[in-house]
Design a protein around this motif. Structure first.
Motif, PDB file in Angstrom:
ATOM      1  N   LYS A  28       0.762  -1.075  -0.130  1.00  0.00           N
ATOM      2  CA  LYS A  28      -0.041   0.143  -0.052  1.00  0.00           C
ATOM      3  C   LYS A  28       0.827   1.246   0.093  1.00  0.00           C
ATOM      4  N   THR A  29       2.097   1.305   0.579  1.00  0.00           N
ATOM      5  CA  THR A  29       2.993   2.186   0.520  1.00  0.00           C
ATOM      6  C   THR A  29       3.680   2.537  -0.654  1.00  0.00           C
ATOM      7  N   LYS A  30       3.612   1.876  -1.927  1.00  0.00           N
ATOM      8  CA  LYS A  30       4.304   1.813  -2.817  1.00  0.00           C
ATOM      9  C   LYS A  30       3.417   3.035  -3.716  1.00  0.00           C
ATOM     10  N   ASN A  31       3.840   3.522  -4.813  1.00  0.00           N
ATOM     11  CA  ASN A  31       3.291   4.752  -5.485  1.00  0.00           C
ATOM     12  C   ASN A  31       2.105   4.015  -6.196  1.00  0.00           C
TER      13      ASN A  31
END
Length: 62
Positions: A28-31
């Motif tokens: 979820k933290t990925k772009n």
């Protein structure tokens, strides 16, 4: 199965749930998160939770 095996199953399912949750958070933290992976891991977590409750019920019967 004996209580030891159920306790081992329960700890294993808890570990798997924790691992999958961390994978979900990392993704979820990925772009641009891979939505298919997120969906897959969420389904896996749901399955593990179901099996966890089954193992707990079976252990109580012993």
């Amino acid at each position: 199965m004996g209580k030891k095996k159920y306790l081992k199953q329960i700890s294993s399912f808890k570990r798997l749930i924790k691992e999958h949750r961390s994978k979900v958070e990392i993704e979820k933290t990925k772009n641009s998160p891979e939505l298919k992976l997120l969906s897959y891991w969420e389904k896996e977590i749901d399955k593990f939770k179901i099996e966890l409750t089954k193992s707990k019920k079976r252990m109580k019967r012993r």
